[in-house]
Scaffold this motif. Structure first.
Motif, mmCIF file in Angstrom:
data_model
loop_
_atom_site.group_PDB
_atom_site.id
_atom_site.type_symbol
_atom_site.label_atom_id
_atom_site.label_comp_id
_atom_site.label_asym_id
_atom_site.label_seq_id
_atom_site.Cartn_x
_atom_site.Cartn_y
_atom_site.Cartn_z
ATOM 1 N N ILE A 3 36.854 -24.777 93.134
ATOM 2 C CA ILE A 3 36.655 -23.748 94.166
ATOM 3 C C ILE A 3 36.389 -22.391 93.517
ATOM 4 O O ILE A 3 35.495 -21.638 93.938
ATOM 5 C CB ILE A 3 37.885 -23.682 95.094
ATOM 6 N N LEU A 4 37.126 -22.073 92.457
ATOM 7 C CA LEU A 4 36.921 -20.798 91.771
ATOM 8 C C LEU A 4 35.563 -20.756 91.071
ATOM 9 O O LEU A 4 34.923 -19.698 91.006
ATOM 10 C CB LEU A 4 38.045 -20.559 90.759
ATOM 11 N N VAL A 5 35.123 -21.899 90.522
ATOM 12 C CA VAL A 5 33.801 -21.937 89.892
ATOM 13 C C VAL A 5 32.723 -21.593 90.912
ATOM 14 O O VAL A 5 31.790 -20.827 90.640
ATOM 15 C CB VAL A 5 33.543 -23.319 89.268
ATOM 16 N N VAL A 6 32.848 -22.164 92.118
ATOM 17 C CA VAL A 6 31.857 -21.887 93.162
ATOM 18 C C VAL A 6 31.972 -20.454 93.651
ATOM 19 O O VAL A 6 30.971 -19.755 93.846
ATOM 20 C CB VAL A 6 32.030 -22.880 94.339
ATOM 21 N N TYR A 7 33.198 -19.976 93.815
ATOM 22 C CA TYR A 7 33.402 -18.634 94.372
ATOM 23 C C TYR A 7 32.986 -17.546 93.395
ATOM 24 O O TYR A 7 32.337 -16.563 93.776
ATOM 25 C CB TYR A 7 34.870 -18.453 94.762
ATOM 26 N N LEU A 8 33.343 -17.707 92.128
ATOM 27 C CA LEU A 8 33.069 -16.662 91.138
ATOM 28 C C LEU A 8 31.659 -16.744 90.579
ATOM 29 O O LEU A 8 31.259 -15.852 89.834
ATOM 30 C CB LEU A 8 34.070 -16.773 89.975
ATOM 31 N N LYS A 9 30.927 -17.792 90.915
ATOM 32 C CA LYS A 9 29.592 -18.153 90.430
ATOM 33 C C LYS A 9 29.640 -18.515 88.945
ATOM 34 O O LYS A 9 30.530 -18.095 88.200
ATOM 35 C CB LYS A 9 28.550 -17.076 90.706
ATOM 36 N N HIS A 10 28.673 -19.320 88.552
ATOM 37 C CA HIS A 10 28.640 -19.901 87.217
ATOM 38 C C HIS A 10 28.123 -18.880 86.209
ATOM 39 O O HIS A 10 27.273 -18.052 86.519
ATOM 40 C CB HIS A 10 27.734 -21.135 87.219
ATOM 41 N N THR A 11 28.634 -18.956 84.976
ATOM 42 C CA THR A 11 28.055 -18.168 83.894
ATOM 43 C C THR A 11 26.706 -18.758 83.511
ATOM 44 O O THR A 11 26.408 -19.917 83.825
ATOM 45 C CB THR A 11 28.979 -18.149 82.675
ATOM 46 N N GLN A 12 25.905 -17.979 82.799
ATOM 47 C CA GLN A 12 24.577 -18.447 82.397
ATOM 48 C C GLN A 12 24.185 -17.780 81.090
ATOM 49 O O GLN A 12 24.701 -16.720 80.732
ATOM 50 C CB GLN A 12 23.542 -18.140 83.473
ATOM 51 N N TRP A 13 23.270 -18.428 80.371
ATOM 52 C CA TRP A 13 22.751 -17.856 79.138
ATOM 53 C C TRP A 13 21.689 -16.812 79.464
ATOM 54 O O TRP A 13 20.978 -16.926 80.460
ATOM 55 C CB TRP A 13 22.148 -18.949 78.253
ATOM 56 N N ALA A 14 21.585 -15.812 78.624
ATOM 57 C CA ALA A 14 20.596 -14.760 78.841
ATOM 58 C C ALA A 14 19.193 -15.348 78.767
ATOM 59 O O ALA A 14 18.900 -16.218 77.946
ATOM 60 C CB ALA A 14 20.759 -13.659 77.797
ATOM 61 N N GLY A 15 18.348 -14.876 79.638
ATOM 62 C CA GLY A 15 16.961 -15.317 79.675
ATOM 63 C C GLY A 15 16.199 -14.458 80.667
ATOM 64 O O GLY A 15 16.784 -13.672 81.421
ATOM 65 N N ARG A 16 14.898 -14.580 80.662
ATOM 66 C CA ARG A 16 14.079 -13.772 81.567
ATOM 67 C C ARG A 16 14.467 -14.047 83.010
ATOM 68 O O ARG A 16 14.538 -15.192 83.449
ATOM 69 C CB ARG A 16 12.606 -14.079 81.353
ATOM 70 N N GLY A 17 14.738 -12.974 83.738
ATOM 71 C CA GLY A 17 15.147 -13.101 85.129
ATOM 72 C C GLY A 17 16.635 -13.318 85.306
ATOM 73 O O GLY A 17 17.125 -13.290 86.431
ATOM 74 N N LYS A 18 17.388 -13.544 84.219
ATOM 75 C CA LYS A 18 18.832 -13.784 84.300
ATOM 76 C C LYS A 18 19.567 -12.522 83.872
ATOM 77 O O LYS A 18 19.386 -12.035 82.753
ATOM 78 C CB LYS A 18 19.231 -14.956 83.403
ATOM 79 N N THR A 19 20.393 -12.001 84.753
ATOM 80 C CA THR A 19 21.131 -10.774 84.485
ATOM 81 C C THR A 19 22.606 -10.998 84.768
ATOM 82 O O THR A 19 23.035 -12.102 85.122
ATOM 83 C CB THR A 19 20.608 -9.613 85.355
ATOM 84 N N ASN A 20 23.358 -9.935 84.636
ATOM 85 C CA ASN A 20 24.791 -9.990 84.921
ATOM 86 C C ASN A 20 25.083 -9.924 86.418
ATOM 87 O O ASN A 20 26.239 -9.950 86.819
ATOM 88 C CB ASN A 20 25.501 -8.822 84.209
ATOM 89 N N ARG A 21 24.021 -9.838 87.236
ATOM 90 C CA ARG A 21 24.211 -9.684 88.665
ATOM 91 C C ARG A 21 23.655 -10.855 89.479
ATOM 92 O O ARG A 21 23.705 -10.819 90.701
ATOM 93 C CB ARG A 21 23.535 -8.387 89.148
ATOM 94 N N ASN A 22 23.067 -11.858 88.816
ATOM 95 C CA ASN A 22 22.505 -12.974 89.570
ATOM 96 C C ASN A 22 22.820 -14.292 88.874
ATOM 97 O O ASN A 22 23.402 -14.303 87.784
ATOM 98 C CB ASN A 22 20.994 -12.810 89.739
ATOM 99 N N VAL A 23 22.473 -15.391 89.511
ATOM 100 C CA VAL A 23 22.564 -16.719 88.910
ATOM 101 C C VAL A 23 21.234 -17.417 89.149
ATOM 102 O O VAL A 23 20.776 -17.518 90.290
ATOM 103 C CB VAL A 23 23.707 -17.556 89.523
ATOM 104 N N VAL A 24 20.610 -17.866 88.075
ATOM 105 C CA VAL A 24 19.334 -18.566 88.161
ATOM 106 C C VAL A 24 19.580 -20.024 87.807
ATOM 107 O O VAL A 24 20.083 -20.331 86.723
ATOM 108 C CB VAL A 24 18.289 -17.949 87.209
ATOM 109 N N GLY A 25 19.260 -20.904 88.720
ATOM 110 C CA GLY A 25 19.480 -22.319 88.463
ATOM 111 C C GLY A 25 18.956 -23.182 89.583
ATOM 112 O O GLY A 25 18.207 -22.721 90.455
ATOM 113 N N GLN A 26 19.361 -24.423 89.571
ATOM 114 C CA GLN A 26 18.932 -25.384 90.575
ATOM 115 C C GLN A 26 19.935 -25.411 91.724
ATOM 116 O O GLN A 26 21.145 -25.262 91.501
ATOM 117 C CB GLN A 26 18.812 -26.776 89.956
#
Length: 540
Positions: free
Chosen positions: A227-250
């Motif tokens: 539940i916390l993973v979904v609520y806090l959103k997943h971490t991600q590796w830096a990449g184009r379009g990926k910032t500290n304010r969004n989540v890019v994925g499927q």
């Protein structure tokens, strides 16, 4: 009939939706973005191995009897027939030889337990090395450490249930550890074992803990963790379009759900293959437990092997104070050491936050090379654990390598203090060297493999600039600056904080970037709570 079924389902959905936020939650959850990277699958492997554990363990409970009452063995295994054994041992043999598919399920259960603990451990290492434990995920880190601790307890309880010679030796060690606790050790031992060792109650109590209490706690904590993973959103590796304010994925459905379902089937299939082809814990070869017998080559499962190694390396030191015996040779390696280990694991996120003075939310993963001190500490801890694990099998190694067990013990004692320090120093310098390599790539570009010779005979290499994706990965990083040393008579706490901060972040390699690129990197790593730039831009 099909129309009536569809209509009934629709009415049930409408009735539920009117009384709960079903549509809103389902819409948000099904479109939840999950980044795609192999390292993020480690937690899923732990989850699905836990599912296999629950299913196989449920099957085994139908046939297992935890009683230590003695009965003559009358089963199919001829060498033990007629021998007086406990009901726990007899039922384990019955599952292995007389229940259809029993040995397969039992070995799947044991293998999945090892995979479960290993997946949690490697998953925690990924979290540690990438800094995914930082704010706002400190609570999830604490839950993960608790899950790891409970998985160790669950594995030990299950390992001890068959009442064979190997598990009985483990229980004898556990009894010695309990007895080493000053003042209350004897009372606690009598309470847990139901009298002097081997007692009559420990197996039944371990069985209840193994099939009821710990699985219930694991299930509850895993649910909160997800539940916390979904609520806090997943971490991600830096990449184009990926910032500290969004989540890019499927999205969760259908992409992530399909992949995750496939992974669950792979985990179950591999576990079934291991259970069918790789023998593990052949209790019929060990024989039933007899308190006055022990054999060489008696080691526990790997996840508690470090305790066995610590016990073997600790010199024999005992004190008698006011009529109480302090067994330092058992108390320090088997009680104090693991307590300190888990205390450090629980407190590390808060310690690093104190060192950096960082109160920003972080959703981008750190590259381990960008945090050389943290990475060095992690590798040093792995080296320390490896020494203790190998020391737990010193009796086997002395036979293999024809070395005196005393000589091997002294080698491990020295390595326990020297190898972690060397591992830290080497790892830190390797990380800094990798940072310098990244800087060189940004300044000169990648080698093309082409070499040119000018008219004067000089040789030069051909380079080409990095593409935008590679520059983004190398430039977008968030490394704190060391805190300034306080002047004058500053409090000890402030001076310690500044010293640790300088030790953590004093050595660094800054990347060459234009003023515009630095501005954009700052925007992409900005605190999502405090804000940042609103328009998505990418550094050239």
């Amino acid at each position: 009939m099909r129309g009536r079924t569809r209509q009934a389902a629709f009415r049930a959905y409408v009735a539920t939706d009117r009384r709960s936020p079903l549509s809103e939650l389902a819409g948000q959850l099904l479109r939840k973005a999950f980044p795609d990277h192999w390292s993020f699958l480690l937690g899923e492997i732990a989850l699905y191995s836990f599912v296999v554990l629950v299913l196989t363990g449920t099957y085994l409970t139908l046939y297992f009897d935890p009683s230590v009452a003695k009965v003559p063995y009358t089963g199919s295994y001829e060498p033990l027939r007629g021998l007086l054994v406990s009901k726990a041992y007899e039922s384990t043999l019955h599952i292995s030889f007389d229940v259809r598919g029993g040995l397969l399920i039992r070995q799947m259960h044991h293998w999945s337990a090892l995979i479960f603990v290993a997946a949690i451990g490697v998953h925690m290492l990924r979290i540690f090395f990438t800094g995914a434990f930082r704010r706002p995920r400190e609570m999830n880190w604490i839950i993960g450490v608790t899950l790891f601790l409970l998985s160790l307890l669950e594995g030990f309880c299950g390992y001890s249930l068959p009442d064979d010679l190997l598990s009985g030796t483990g229980l004898r060690t556990a009894n010695s550890i309990v007895l080493s606790i000053p003042v209350v050790g004897t009372y606690l031992s009598f309470f847990l074992w139901g009298g002097p060792f081997p007692g009559t109650a420990i197996n039944r109590r371990l069985y209840i803990v193994h099939v009821l209490f710990v699985p219930g706690a694991l299930l509850a904590l895993i649910t909160v963790h997800l539940i916390l993973v979904v609520y806090l959103k997943h971490t991600q590796w830096a990449g184009r379009g990926k910032t500290n304010r969004n989540v890019v994925g499927q999205p969760m459905f259908p992409s992530f759900t399909a992949k995750s379902t496939g992974l669950s089937l792979i985990v179950a299939g591999v576990t079934a293959l291991m259970g069918g082809l790789a023998q593990i814990n052949p209790v019929w070869l060990f024989g039933p437990y007899v308190p006055d017998q022990v054999s060489t080559d008696a080691q526990p499962d790997w996840y508690v092997g470090f305790l066995e190694g610590a016990l073997r390396l600790m010199p024999g030191v005992e004190w008698n104070i006011a009529g109480h015996t302090f067994m330092w040779n058992v108390l320090l390696p088997a009680v104090v050491l693991p307590a300190l280990l888990f205390l450090v694991l629980y407190m590390y996120p808060f310690f690093e936050r104190w060192v950096t003075g960082d109160m920003v939310e972080h959703h981008l993963c750190d590259r381990p090379r960008d945090r050389p001190t943290r990475t060095g500490l992690g590798v040093a801890a792995i080296a320390w654990y490896a020494v203790l694990l190998m020391a737990g099998g010193n009796d086997v190694m002395t036979v293999w390598f024809d070395i005196s067990v005393n000589t091997l013990t002294y080698i491990f004692r020295v390595a326990l203090f020297v190898l972690p320090v060397l591992s830290f120093l080497v790892t830190k310098h390797v990380c800094l060297a990798l940072q310098r390599h990244d800087r060189q790539l940004l300044e000169e570009g990648e080698e093309t493999g082409e070499v040119y010779q000018d008219l004067a005979g000089g040789i030069s290499e051909q380079h080409e600039p990095l593409d935008r994706d590679q520059r983004y990965k190398l430039l977008v990083r968030d490394i704190p600056r060391p805190l300034k040393r306080p002047a004058g008579r500053a409090p000890l706490r402030s001076r310690l904080q500044a010293s640790f901060s300088s030790w953590y972040y004093g050595e660094r390699v800054d990347m060459p970037a234009t003023a515009e690129e630095r501005l954009q990197v700052t925007a992409r790593t900005a605190d999502p709570v405090a804000g940042g730039i609103g328009k998505e831009e990418e550094p050239d």
